[in-house]
Enzyme design. Structure first.
Site, mmCIF file in Angstrom:
data_model
loop_
_atom_site.group_PDB
_atom_site.id
_atom_site.type_symbol
_atom_site.label_atom_id
_atom_site.label_comp_id
_atom_site.label_asym_id
_atom_site.label_seq_id
_atom_site.Cartn_x
_atom_site.Cartn_y
_atom_site.Cartn_z
ATOM 1 N N THR A 155 -4.993 0.492 15.843
ATOM 2 C CA THR A 155 -3.783 1.273 16.100
ATOM 3 C C THR A 155 -3.703 1.586 17.599
ATOM 4 O O THR A 155 -4.734 1.644 18.257
ATOM 5 C CB THR A 155 -3.919 2.586 15.292
ATOM 6 O OG1 THR A 155 -3.875 2.254 13.917
ATOM 7 C CG2 THR A 155 -2.868 3.603 15.623
ATOM 8 N N ARG A 183 1.783 0.620 1.243
ATOM 9 C CA ARG A 183 0.811 1.686 1.554
ATOM 10 C C ARG A 183 1.248 2.423 2.845
ATOM 11 O O ARG A 183 1.704 1.813 3.803
ATOM 12 C CB ARG A 183 -0.565 1.042 1.744
ATOM 13 C CG ARG A 183 -1.653 1.999 2.212
ATOM 14 C CD ARG A 183 -2.017 1.713 3.646
ATOM 15 N NE ARG A 183 -3.142 2.496 4.116
ATOM 16 C CZ ARG A 183 -3.447 2.623 5.402
ATOM 17 N NH1 ARG A 183 -2.735 2.009 6.321
ATOM 18 N NH2 ARG A 183 -4.461 3.352 5.786
ATOM 19 N N VAL A 184 1.098 3.741 2.850
ATOM 20 C CA VAL A 184 1.548 4.540 3.994
ATOM 21 C C VAL A 184 0.358 4.904 4.882
ATOM 22 O O VAL A 184 -0.653 5.412 4.417
ATOM 23 C CB VAL A 184 2.279 5.816 3.509
ATOM 24 C CG1 VAL A 184 2.581 6.751 4.664
ATOM 25 C CG2 VAL A 184 3.573 5.428 2.789
ATOM 26 N N SER A 185 0.504 4.602 6.165
ATOM 27 C CA SER A 185 -0.531 4.880 7.166
ATOM 28 C C SER A 185 -0.477 6.346 7.600
ATOM 29 O O SER A 185 0.516 7.035 7.367
ATOM 30 C CB SER A 185 -0.247 3.967 8.354
ATOM 31 O OG SER A 185 -0.562 4.591 9.552
ATOM 32 N N ASP A 186 -1.517 6.793 8.274
ATOM 33 C CA ASP A 186 -1.507 8.154 8.837
ATOM 34 C C ASP A 186 -0.613 8.268 10.069
ATOM 35 O O ASP A 186 -0.197 9.364 10.435
ATOM 36 C CB ASP A 186 -2.927 8.556 9.263
ATOM 37 C CG ASP A 186 -3.432 7.626 10.354
ATOM 38 O OD1 ASP A 186 -3.704 6.445 10.043
ATOM 39 O OD2 ASP A 186 -3.515 8.043 11.526
ATOM 40 N N THR A 204 -6.801 7.109 15.286
ATOM 41 C CA THR A 204 -6.990 5.718 14.872
ATOM 42 C C THR A 204 -8.106 5.701 13.831
ATOM 43 O O THR A 204 -8.891 6.640 13.760
ATOM 44 C CB THR A 204 -7.326 4.822 16.088
ATOM 45 O OG1 THR A 204 -7.560 3.488 15.630
ATOM 46 C CG2 THR A 204 -8.552 5.307 16.837
ATOM 47 N N GLY A 205 -8.152 4.644 13.023
ATOM 48 C CA GLY A 205 -9.190 4.585 11.992
ATOM 49 C C GLY A 205 -8.549 4.416 10.625
ATOM 50 O O GLY A 205 -7.414 3.940 10.520
ATOM 51 N N GLY A 207 -6.523 5.368 7.687
ATOM 52 C CA GLY A 207 -5.472 6.361 7.508
ATOM 53 C C GLY A 207 -5.744 7.336 6.380
ATOM 54 O O GLY A 207 -5.447 8.533 6.495
#
Ligand code: GLY
Length: 284
Positions: A155, A183-186, A204-205, A207
């Site tokens: 990210t 799928r929803v990321s952070d 980053t990482g 989510g």
């Protein structure tokens, strides 16, 4: 004192070394942070975050915009968001498709009644705004997909503080790769991107881990309530380690202090650069 910190994700150091891409990362990050700083000085924090994230999205070695990872159905869906301490307006896009710079659409949404759009309606909104159709796939990415989803959590993000003490944070991602479609990321949630009057954070990482801990919003709230940025980051990272979570972050406070943090101790590093007009710091 104006300052800018940017990141290109959390990487396994071995993987970076094996692929001999340290220099490419370094050059891309340093060029971006220096150009971004000029925009910070001449226009302000929000324009700077937009500019730097656009540059990182356009660089195919990062997993955002061009070069984004594919979801399990081999489609690229991207997410991006930003917020600044002046407007206190969080705006973002989730799983947008076929645009060059998701952060631009996230920015446009800050002027609308509803600030976060997902999936096809987000893409349709971009077209209504005159944003051209664009295929973010690159051949390297295709190869990556075919090699069974080599891990890479790259990210991109930026946090800037301008001379009016406005802090802006932004994040853009192609996700974690091979995830369930939709799928929803952070990144386009306040867990992955947040800023207020005293601090800003971009994560980053993984989510899911970042969302479970509400990382960015929690750190910023802790700073607003009196902790130093370093204390707030340390406490939140320690909490992440208790769960064996996998995430990293960059942060900047209203005094111009920067922090880079990660839950993993060795073998992994956040690739980042910061610049205040005099002092340049970068890894690699
Ligand atoms: N942090 C990026 C993602 O999990 O999608």
């Amino acid at each position: 004192m104006p300052n800018l910190i940017i990141h290109g994700g959390l990487f396994n150091l071995d993987a970076i070394q094996k692929r001999h891409i340290e220099e490419r990362f370094h050059e891309a990050l340093v060029a971006t942070v220096k150009q971004g700083f000029d925009v910070l000085q001449s226009v302000g924090a929000r324009a700077c975050v937009l500019h730097t994230i656009r540059m990182l999205e356009d660089e195919p070695i990062f997993n955002a915009g061009t070069g984004s990872k594919m979801q399990l159905d081999k489609k690229i869906r991207m997410s991006a968001a930003l917020i600044d301490s002046q407007t206190n307006c969080f705006s973002g896009v989730i799983n947008i498709q076929r645009v060059k710079n998701p952060i631009e659409i996230a920015n446009l949404l800050s002027r609308e009644k509803h600030h976060i759009l997902a999936d096809e309606p987000a893409t349709a909104y971009a077209r209504q705004q005159g944003i051209m159709e664009y295929d973010p796939t690159v051949s390297e990415q295709q190869t990556w997909y075919e090699q069974n989803c080599l891990q890479k959590f790259s990210t991109v993000g930026a946090v800037a503080l301008d001379q009016n003490n406005i802090i802006c944070a932004g994040t853009s991602t192609g996700g974690i790769g091979c995830e369930l479609p939709g799928r929803v990321s952070d990144s386009a949630t306040v867990a992955g991107t947040y800023a207020a009057s005293k601090a800003g954070i971009s994560c980053t990482g993984i989510g899911e881990h970042i969302i479970n801990q509400a990382v960015a919003a929690k750190i910023v709230t802790r700073v607003q309530d009196g902790m130093t940025l370093q204390q707030a980051v340390n406490k939140t990272i320690d909490e992440g380690r208790e769960h064996q979570y996998y995430f990293g972050l960059i942060g900047l406070d209203v005094e111009g202090n920067t922090v880079v943090g990660k839950t993993l101790r060795e073998d992994f590093a956040i690739i980042y650069a910061s610049y205040d007009g005099e002092k340049l710091a970068a890894f690699p």
